[in-house]
Design a protein around this motif. Structure first.
Motif, PDB file in Angstrom:
ATOM      1  N   SER A 144       0.813  -1.222   0.000  1.00 11.89           N
ATOM      2  CA  SER A 144       0.000   0.000   0.000  1.00 11.89           C
ATOM      3  C   SER A 144       0.841   1.264   0.000  1.00 11.89           C
ATOM      4  O   SER A 144       0.372   2.327  -0.420  1.00 11.89           O
ATOM      5  CB  SER A 144      -0.931   0.006   1.213  1.00 11.89           C
ATOM      6  OG  SER A 144      -0.172   0.042   2.417  1.00 11.89           O
ATOM      7  N   ALA A 145       2.059   1.169   0.461  1.00 11.54           N
ATOM      8  CA  ALA A 145       2.984   2.306   0.491  1.00 11.54           C
ATOM      9  C   ALA A 145       4.392   1.737   0.650  1.00 11.54           C
ATOM     10  O   ALA A 145       4.570   0.618   1.166  1.00 11.54           O
ATOM     11  CB  ALA A 145       2.658   3.243   1.647  1.00 11.54           C
ATOM     12  N   PRO A 146       5.416   2.497   0.239  1.00 11.20           N
ATOM     13  CA  PRO A 146       6.797   2.003   0.353  1.00 11.20           C
ATOM     14  C   PRO A 146       7.348   2.155   1.764  1.00 11.20           C
ATOM     15  O   PRO A 146       8.450   2.669   1.980  1.00 11.20           O
ATOM     16  CB  PRO A 146       7.545   2.887  -0.646  1.00 11.20           C
ATOM     17  CG  PRO A 146       6.796   4.168  -0.650  1.00 11.20           C
ATOM     18  CD  PRO A 146       5.354   3.797  -0.465  1.00 11.20           C
ATOM     19  N   ILE A 147       6.546   1.717   2.732  1.00 12.81           N
ATOM     20  CA  ILE A 147       6.869   1.850   4.154  1.00 12.81           C
ATOM     21  C   ILE A 147       6.607   0.501   4.807  1.00 12.81           C
ATOM     22  O   ILE A 147       5.448   0.125   5.024  1.00 12.81           O
ATOM     23  CB  ILE A 147       5.997   2.939   4.810  1.00 12.81           C
ATOM     24  CG1 ILE A 147       6.224   4.300   4.139  1.00 12.81           C
ATOM     25  CG2 ILE A 147       6.271   3.016   6.311  1.00 12.81           C
ATOM     26  CD1 ILE A 147       5.184   5.343   4.496  1.00 12.81           C
ATOM     27  N   GLY A 187       7.266  11.385   6.847  1.00 11.62           N
ATOM     28  CA  GLY A 187       6.939  11.088   5.462  1.00 11.62           C
ATOM     29  C   GLY A 187       7.876  11.772   4.494  1.00 11.62           C
ATOM     30  O   GLY A 187       8.151  11.256   3.404  1.00 11.62           O
ATOM     31  N   ASN A 188       8.383  12.954   4.864  1.00 17.43           N
ATOM     32  CA  ASN A 188       9.398  13.619   4.051  1.00 17.43           C
ATOM     33  C   ASN A 188      10.628  12.737   3.878  1.00 17.43           C
ATOM     34  O   ASN A 188      11.214  12.662   2.793  1.00 17.43           O
ATOM     35  CB  ASN A 188       9.827  14.943   4.696  1.00 17.43           C
ATOM     36  CG  ASN A 188       8.904  16.094   4.350  1.00 17.43           C
ATOM     37  OD1 ASN A 188       8.057  15.980   3.470  1.00 17.43           O
ATOM     38  ND2 ASN A 188       9.052  17.191   5.055  1.00 17.43           N
ATOM     39  N   ASP A 189      11.024  12.071   4.960  1.00 17.47           N
ATOM     40  CA  ASP A 189      12.187  11.173   4.905  1.00 17.47           C
ATOM     41  C   ASP A 189      11.949  10.049   3.905  1.00 17.47           C
ATOM     42  O   ASP A 189      12.852   9.655   3.164  1.00 17.47           O
ATOM     43  CB  ASP A 189      12.473  10.569   6.280  1.00 17.47           C
ATOM     44  CG  ASP A 189      12.916  11.598   7.309  1.00 17.47           C
ATOM     45  OD1 ASP A 189      13.309  12.712   6.906  1.00 17.47           O
ATOM     46  OD2 ASP A 189      12.855  11.288   8.515  1.00 17.47           O
ATOM     47  N   VAL A 190      10.730   9.518   3.899  1.00 21.12           N
ATOM     48  CA  VAL A 190      10.401   8.435   2.965  1.00 21.12           C
ATOM     49  C   VAL A 190      10.570   8.916   1.528  1.00 21.12           C
ATOM     50  O   VAL A 190      11.204   8.246   0.700  1.00 21.12           O
ATOM     51  CB  VAL A 190       8.955   7.927   3.182  1.00 21.12           C
ATOM     52  CG1 VAL A 190       8.618   6.839   2.163  1.00 21.12           C
ATOM     53  CG2 VAL A 190       8.772   7.404   4.601  1.00 21.12           C
ATOM     54  N   LEU A 191      10.019  10.096   1.232  1.00 22.27           N
ATOM     55  CA  LEU A 191      10.112  10.608  -0.132  1.00 22.27           C
ATOM     56  C   LEU A 191      11.560  10.882  -0.516  1.00 22.27           C
ATOM     57  O   LEU A 191      11.981  10.606  -1.645  1.00 22.27           O
ATOM     58  CB  LEU A 191       9.268  11.875  -0.283  1.00 22.27           C
ATOM     59  CG  LEU A 191       9.012  12.294  -1.736  1.00 22.27           C
ATOM     60  CD1 LEU A 191       7.623  12.887  -1.889  1.00 22.27           C
ATOM     61  CD2 LEU A 191      10.050  13.289  -2.237  1.00 22.27           C
ATOM     62  N   LYS A 192      12.346  11.413   0.414  1.00 24.33           N
ATOM     63  CA  LYS A 192      13.763  11.677   0.142  1.00 24.33           C
ATOM     64  C   LYS A 192      14.501  10.383  -0.207  1.00 24.33           C
ATOM     65  O   LYS A 192      15.311  10.348  -1.140  1.00 24.33           O
ATOM     66  CB  LYS A 192      14.418  12.342   1.349  1.00 24.33           C
ATOM     67  CG  LYS A 192      13.941  13.759   1.609  1.00 24.33           C
ATOM     68  CD  LYS A 192      14.433  14.276   2.953  1.00 24.33           C
ATOM     69  CE  LYS A 192      13.874  15.653   3.257  1.00 24.33           C
ATOM     70  NZ  LYS A 192      14.299  16.155   4.592  1.00 24.33           N
ATOM     71  N   CYS A 200      11.968   1.189  -1.330  1.00 20.24           N
ATOM     72  CA  CYS A 200      11.119   1.101  -0.148  1.00 20.24           C
ATOM     73  C   CYS A 200      11.980   1.394   1.070  1.00 20.24           C
ATOM     74  O   CYS A 200      13.195   1.197   1.039  1.00 20.24           O
ATOM     75  CB  CYS A 200      10.518  -0.303  -0.059  1.00 20.24           C
ATOM     76  SG  CYS A 200       9.423  -0.595   1.358  1.00 20.24           S
ATOM     77  N   ILE A 201      11.345   1.894   2.146  1.00 19.31           N
ATOM     78  CA  ILE A 201      12.065   2.041   3.408  1.00 19.31           C
ATOM     79  C   ILE A 201      11.495   1.049   4.421  1.00 19.31           C
ATOM     80  O   ILE A 201      10.337   0.610   4.304  1.00 19.31           O
ATOM     81  CB  ILE A 201      12.007   3.484   3.953  1.00 19.31           C
ATOM     82  CG1 ILE A 201      10.577   3.859   4.399  1.00 19.31           C
ATOM     83  CG2 ILE A 201      12.535   4.474   2.928  1.00 19.31           C
ATOM     84  CD1 ILE A 201      10.279   3.612   5.860  1.00 19.31           C
ATOM     85  N   LEU A 224       2.855   7.844   9.143  1.00 14.57           N
ATOM     86  CA  LEU A 224       3.941   7.981   8.176  1.00 14.57           C
ATOM     87  C   LEU A 224       3.415   7.949   6.741  1.00 14.57           C
ATOM     88  O   LEU A 224       3.880   8.709   5.877  1.00 14.57           O
ATOM     89  CB  LEU A 224       4.972   6.868   8.395  1.00 14.57           C
ATOM     90  CG  LEU A 224       6.385   7.173   7.904  1.00 14.57           C
ATOM     91  CD1 LEU A 224       6.962   8.383   8.616  1.00 14.57           C
ATOM     92  CD2 LEU A 224       7.291   5.966   8.107  1.00 14.57           C
ATOM     93  N   THR A 225       2.430   7.099   6.493  1.00 18.33           N
ATOM     94  CA  THR A 225       1.851   7.022   5.148  1.00 18.33           C
ATOM     95  C   THR A 225       1.125   8.312   4.795  1.00 18.33           C
ATOM     96  O   THR A 225       1.246   8.815   3.665  1.00 18.33           O
ATOM     97  CB  THR A 225       0.887   5.826   5.047  1.00 18.33           C
ATOM     98  OG1 THR A 225       1.612   4.613   5.296  1.00 18.33           O
ATOM     99  CG2 THR A 225       0.263   5.744   3.658  1.00 18.33           C
ATOM    100  N   ASN A 226       0.385   8.873   5.733  1.00 16.01           N
ATOM    101  CA  ASN A 226      -0.310  10.135   5.474  1.00 16.01           C
ATOM    102  C   ASN A 226       0.681  11.269   5.239  1.00 16.01           C
ATOM    103  O   ASN A 226       0.467  12.128   4.361  1.00 16.01           O
ATOM    104  CB  ASN A 226      -1.242  10.474   6.636  1.00 16.01           C
ATOM    105  CG  ASN A 226      -2.458   9.570   6.706  1.00 16.01           C
ATOM    106  OD1 ASN A 226      -2.857   8.977   5.698  1.00 16.01           O
ATOM    107  ND2 ASN A 226      -3.046   9.427   7.879  1.00 16.01           N
ATOM    108  N   GLU A 227       1.746  11.300   6.010  1.00 14.42           N
ATOM    109  CA  GLU A 227       2.783  12.313   5.795  1.00 14.42           C
ATOM    110  C   GLU A 227       3.436  12.141   4.424  1.00 14.42           C
ATOM    111  O   GLU A 227       3.716  13.129   3.726  1.00 14.42           O
ATOM    112  CB  GLU A 227       3.848  12.231   6.891  1.00 14.42           C
ATOM    113  CG  GLU A 227       3.376  12.679   8.263  1.00 14.42           C
ATOM    114  CD  GLU A 227       4.447  12.522   9.319  1.00 14.42           C
ATOM    115  OE1 GLU A 227       4.255  13.022  10.443  1.00 14.42           O
ATOM    116  OE2 GLU A 227       5.491  11.873   9.038  1.00 14.42           O
TER     117      GLU A 227
END
Length: 294
Positions: free
Chosen positions: A83-86, A226-231, A239-240, A265-268
């Protein structure tokens, strides 16, 4: 070593809106030895602290006048949709922070539709973890034992239980010198994989360049927003994986706490995608980030 979790952990008065809120609340709930075990790094904890600081040196470039009315966080790892790269990194002994331990973690991962890597040092049996979350995407982290037959038997066992991939730890020829654990006289066979040898985002671009697109690259260590995930994705990670924040959520509210950590984290991440003009994970690229000169 046990931690008694009071019912006030799940009271409506709690307002945990970011991962650091969960960290602070978990610290209040856990015994000193367990808290030190989770939070502590090896020696001076320089790598642990650098992991978090490294993300702050990266800036995201906002992009405007793009239709981001629909933003899709879904992606795939090893051909499996998430569902997300988390996802959840392998950490051991979840029963130290919540009675159901890894079973609660696995249920939360299944509900979120993401991957959970079970540690060799899980405190619940692999069979119980599978029963708790039979439809979950699960990988298994393996410390290679000198007894090759033992490795073979364990690999066959996890394969028969439906684990989809092996995550083999290569960077711990010896255990790190975890000073807090020594002071607390914590048994030295307790190991949290993600916490033992963090991976710095600074090295990510080098790894991505070295593999030349032949394999997927993942990152764990230091992700807090969530910024960290995108970075991480902008710099080439597929994925992280989260370690400590999952344990914070588990310590606060068990399965529900892990779900909340993943949701926050997914919402961020969703918001970060929208602000950088990305409607899908495939649109995230290196042009979205710049490194601070500070």
């Amino acid at each position: 070593m046990e931690d008694k979790m009071g019912s006030e952990c799940e009271g409506p008065e709690m307002s945990l809106v970011c991962l650091t809120d969960f960290q602070a609340h978990a610290r209040e709930q856990l015994s000193k030895s367990t808290r030190d075990f989770i939070e502590g790094g090896a020696d001076d904890s320089i790598t642990r602290d650098d992991n978090i600081a490294a993300f702050k040196r990266i800036r995201l470039r906002p992009r405007y006048l793009r239709d981001v009315s629909e933003v899709d966080t879904r992606t795939t790892i090893q051909g499996e949709e998430i569902s997300a790269p988390i996802c959840i990194a392998p950490t051991g002994f979840h029963c130290l922070v919540w009675p159901d331990g890894e079973m609660s973690t696995a249920r939360a991962a299944q509900a979120a539709g993401i991957c959970y890597i079970t540690s060799t040092f899980a405190s619940c049996s692999l069979e119980d973890i599978v029963i708790a979350a039979p439809e979950g995407l699960r990988w298994f982290q393996l410390y290679v034992h000198p007894d090759l037959q033992l490795n073979k038997q364990l690999i066959q066992r996890v394969e028969s239980l439906g684990f989809k991939a092996l995550v083999i730890t290569l960077d711990t020829p010896v255990c790190g010198n975890r000073r807090h654990d020594i002071r607390n006289q914590l048994r030295r066979n307790l190991t949290l994989t993600d916490l033992q040898s963090p991976k710095k985002i600074d090295a990510l671009t080098e790894v991505v360049a070295a593999v030349k697109g032949k394999i997927e690259v993942y990152l764990d260590g230091g992700v807090r927003t969530g910024n960290d995930v995108l970075k991480a994705l902008a710099l080439g990670a597929k994925c992280i994986f989260l370690g400590r924040p999952i344990l914070w959520g588990l310590a606060c509210k068990g399965e529900h706490g892990v779900k909340e950590v993943l949701n926050i984290l997914t919402n961020e991440f969703h918001t970060s995608m929208a602000l950088t003009g990305c409607r899908s994970v495939a649109e995230i690229n290196r042009n979205l980030v710049q490194f601070s000169r500070l």
